[in-house]
Design a protein around this motif. Structure first.
Motif, PDB file in Angstrom:
ATOM      1  N   GLU A  75      51.482  39.951  29.274  1.00 19.46           N
ATOM      2  CA  GLU A  75      50.759  40.251  30.508  1.00 19.46           C
ATOM      3  C   GLU A  75      49.272  39.919  30.404  1.00 19.46           C
ATOM      4  O   GLU A  75      48.664  39.456  31.365  1.00 19.46           O
ATOM      5  N   LEU A  76      48.672  40.133  29.249  1.00 20.33           N
ATOM      6  CA  LEU A  76      47.261  39.813  29.058  1.00 20.33           C
ATOM      7  C   LEU A  76      47.006  38.331  29.304  1.00 20.33           C
ATOM      8  O   LEU A  76      46.053  37.951  29.979  1.00 20.33           O
ATOM      9  N   VAL A  77      47.883  37.503  28.797  1.00 14.72           N
ATOM     10  CA  VAL A  77      47.754  36.055  28.988  1.00 14.72           C
ATOM     11  C   VAL A  77      47.918  35.698  30.454  1.00 14.72           C
ATOM     12  O   VAL A  77      47.134  34.928  31.006  1.00 14.72           O
ATOM     13  N   LYS A  78      48.904  36.285  31.105  1.00 20.62           N
ATOM     14  CA  LYS A  78      49.149  35.966  32.511  1.00 20.62           C
ATOM     15  C   LYS A  78      47.972  36.335  33.398  1.00 20.62           C
ATOM     16  O   LYS A  78      47.634  35.612  34.329  1.00 20.62           O
ATOM     17  N   VAL A  79      47.333  37.451  33.119  1.00 12.51           N
ATOM     18  CA  VAL A  79      46.263  37.935  33.984  1.00 12.51           C
ATOM     19  C   VAL A  79      44.916  37.301  33.659  1.00 12.51           C
ATOM     20  O   VAL A  79      44.147  36.993  34.546  1.00 12.51           O
ATOM     21  N   HIS A  80      44.624  37.088  32.391  1.00  8.87           N
ATOM     22  CA  HIS A  80      43.279  36.654  32.020  1.00  8.87           C
ATOM     23  C   HIS A  80      43.207  35.269  31.390  1.00  8.87           C
ATOM     24  O   HIS A  80      42.536  34.382  31.893  1.00  8.87           O
ATOM     25  N   VAL A  81      43.849  35.105  30.277  1.00 10.18           N
ATOM     26  CA  VAL A  81      43.600  33.951  29.424  1.00 10.18           C
ATOM     27  C   VAL A  81      43.960  32.638  30.099  1.00 10.18           C
ATOM     28  O   VAL A  81      43.268  31.638  29.930  1.00 10.18           O
ATOM     29  N   PHE A  96      38.821  44.421  24.583  1.00  5.21           N
ATOM     30  CA  PHE A  96      39.355  45.557  25.319  1.00  5.21           C
ATOM     31  C   PHE A  96      39.820  45.073  26.686  1.00  5.21           C
ATOM     32  O   PHE A  96      39.188  44.222  27.305  1.00  5.21           O
ATOM     33  N   ARG A  97      40.903  45.656  27.158  1.00  3.60           N
ATOM     34  CA  ARG A  97      41.404  45.349  28.495  1.00  3.60           C
ATOM     35  C   ARG A  97      41.525  46.658  29.246  1.00  3.60           C
ATOM     36  O   ARG A  97      42.067  47.635  28.725  1.00  3.60           O
ATOM     37  N   PHE A  98      41.010  46.705  30.461  1.00  6.40           N
ATOM     38  CA  PHE A  98      41.119  47.919  31.257  1.00  6.40           C
ATOM     39  C   PHE A  98      40.993  47.587  32.731  1.00  6.40           C
ATOM     40  O   PHE A  98      40.689  46.460  33.108  1.00  6.40           O
ATOM     41  N   GLU A  99      41.247  48.597  33.556  1.00  7.89           N
ATOM     42  CA  GLU A  99      41.097  48.444  34.997  1.00  7.89           C
ATOM     43  C   GLU A  99      39.704  48.906  35.380  1.00  7.89           C
ATOM     44  O   GLU A  99      39.224  49.927  34.907  1.00  7.89           O
ATOM     45  N   PHE A 157      33.210  38.815  29.296  1.00 10.27           N
ATOM     46  CA  PHE A 157      33.503  39.692  30.431  1.00 10.27           C
ATOM     47  C   PHE A 157      34.280  38.854  31.429  1.00 10.27           C
ATOM     48  O   PHE A 157      33.712  37.990  32.094  1.00 10.27           O
ATOM     49  N   HIS A 158      35.578  39.079  31.498  1.00 11.72           N
ATOM     50  CA  HIS A 158      36.423  38.315  32.410  1.00 11.72           C
ATOM     51  C   HIS A 158      37.071  39.282  33.384  1.00 11.72           C
ATOM     52  O   HIS A 158      37.796  40.194  32.996  1.00 11.72           O
ATOM     53  N   TYR A 159      36.812  39.073  34.658  1.00 12.99           N
ATOM     54  CA  TYR A 159      37.236  39.984  35.726  1.00 12.99           C
ATOM     55  C   TYR A 159      38.226  39.284  36.645  1.00 12.99           C
ATOM     56  O   TYR A 159      37.980  38.166  37.073  1.00 12.99           O
ATOM     57  N   ARG A 160      39.341  39.950  36.910  1.00 12.00           N
ATOM     58  CA  ARG A 160      40.343  39.416  37.849  1.00 12.00           C
ATOM     59  C   ARG A 160      40.668  40.487  38.868  1.00 12.00           C
ATOM     60  O   ARG A 160      40.949  41.622  38.520  1.00 12.00           O
ATOM     61  N   ASN A 161      40.622  40.137  40.145  1.00 13.91           N
ATOM     62  CA  ASN A 161      40.989  41.074  41.204  1.00 13.91           C
ATOM     63  C   ASN A 161      41.971  40.376  42.128  1.00 13.91           C
ATOM     64  O   ASN A 161      41.796  39.214  42.481  1.00 13.91           O
ATOM     65  N   HIS A 162      42.973  41.119  42.520  1.00 15.25           N
ATOM     66  CA  HIS A 162      43.991  40.577  43.429  1.00 15.25           C
ATOM     67  C   HIS A 162      43.997  41.351  44.739  1.00 15.25           C
ATOM     68  O   HIS A 162      45.046  41.596  45.315  1.00 15.25           O
ATOM     69  N   GLY A 163      42.821  41.803  45.195  1.00 20.38           N
ATOM     70  CA  GLY A 163      42.720  42.519  46.460  1.00 20.38           C
ATOM     71  C   GLY A 163      43.041  43.996  46.354  1.00 20.38           C
ATOM     72  O   GLY A 163      43.241  44.654  47.372  1.00 20.38           O
ATOM     73  N   ASP A 164      43.091  44.539  45.148  1.00 22.07           N
ATOM     74  CA  ASP A 164      43.376  45.960  44.962  1.00 22.07           C
ATOM     75  C   ASP A 164      42.078  46.762  44.947  1.00 22.07           C
ATOM     76  O   ASP A 164      40.996  46.223  45.092  1.00 22.07           O
ATOM     77  N   ASP A 165      42.219  48.068  44.731  1.00 22.45           N
ATOM     78  CA  ASP A 165      41.060  48.947  44.606  1.00 22.45           C
ATOM     79  C   ASP A 165      40.451  48.870  43.219  1.00 22.45           C
ATOM     80  O   ASP A 165      39.487  49.561  42.913  1.00 22.45           O
ATOM     81  N   PHE A 166      41.045  48.071  42.370  1.00 22.83           N
ATOM     82  CA  PHE A 166      40.548  47.901  41.008  1.00 22.83           C
ATOM     83  C   PHE A 166      40.749  46.455  40.604  1.00 22.83           C
ATOM     84  O   PHE A 166      41.562  45.737  41.167  1.00 22.83           O
ATOM     85  N   GLY A 167      39.974  46.035  39.643  1.00 21.24           N
ATOM     86  CA  GLY A 167      40.136  44.716  39.058  1.00 21.24           C
ATOM     87  C   GLY A 167      40.528  44.876  37.605  1.00 21.24           C
ATOM     88  O   GLY A 167      40.262  45.906  36.992  1.00 21.24           O
ATOM     89  N   ARG A 168      41.161  43.882  37.061  1.00 22.07           N
ATOM     90  CA  ARG A 168      41.526  43.904  35.645  1.00 22.07           C
ATOM     91  C   ARG A 168      40.441  43.181  34.866  1.00 22.07           C
ATOM     92  O   ARG A 168      40.027  42.080  35.231  1.00 22.07           O
TER      93      ARG A 168
END
Length: 97
Positions: free
Chosen positions: A26-32, A48-51, A75-86
């Motif tokens: 999942e880490l690879v899918k979301v960030h890397v 570290f990975r967090f919301e 610092f790598h930030y991903r947001n998919h329109g939620d109330d939080f970003g990964r």
């Protein structure tokens, strides 16, 4: 098509390239997969990975909570329109950590 993956791994291995299947990570899918670049060596780096909340001042609170002797190396930030970003964060820590 089913054997394509195995053929690629076999070909790379023959040429002394190490391979690791991270298809289910999942880490690879979301960030890397969205990051580009070459190798990086950051001494004493911890990942570290967090919301991260989508709220005013959230980044400021995060940065204020860090030990000032640490260096934020990633610092790598991903947001998919939620109330939080990964967030994936690399922190270069001091000798005591």
């Amino acid at each position: 098509v089913e054997n394509d993956f195995e053929k690629v791994v076999e070909s790379l291995s023959k040429h002394n390239f190490e391979c690791m299947d991270v298809s289910d990570n999942e880490l690879v899918k979301v960030h890397v997969r969205h990051m580009a670049g070459g190798r990086s060596y950051v001494p004493k780096e911890r990942l570290f990975r967090f919301e991260f909340p989508e709220s005013p001042g959230a980044l400021q609170r995060f940065l204020a909570s860090l030990d000032m002797s640490w260096n934020v190396s990633l610092f790598h930030y991903r947001n998919h329109g939620d109330d939080f970003g990964r967030v994936l964060v690399g922190i270069q820590v001091g000798d005591s950590c």
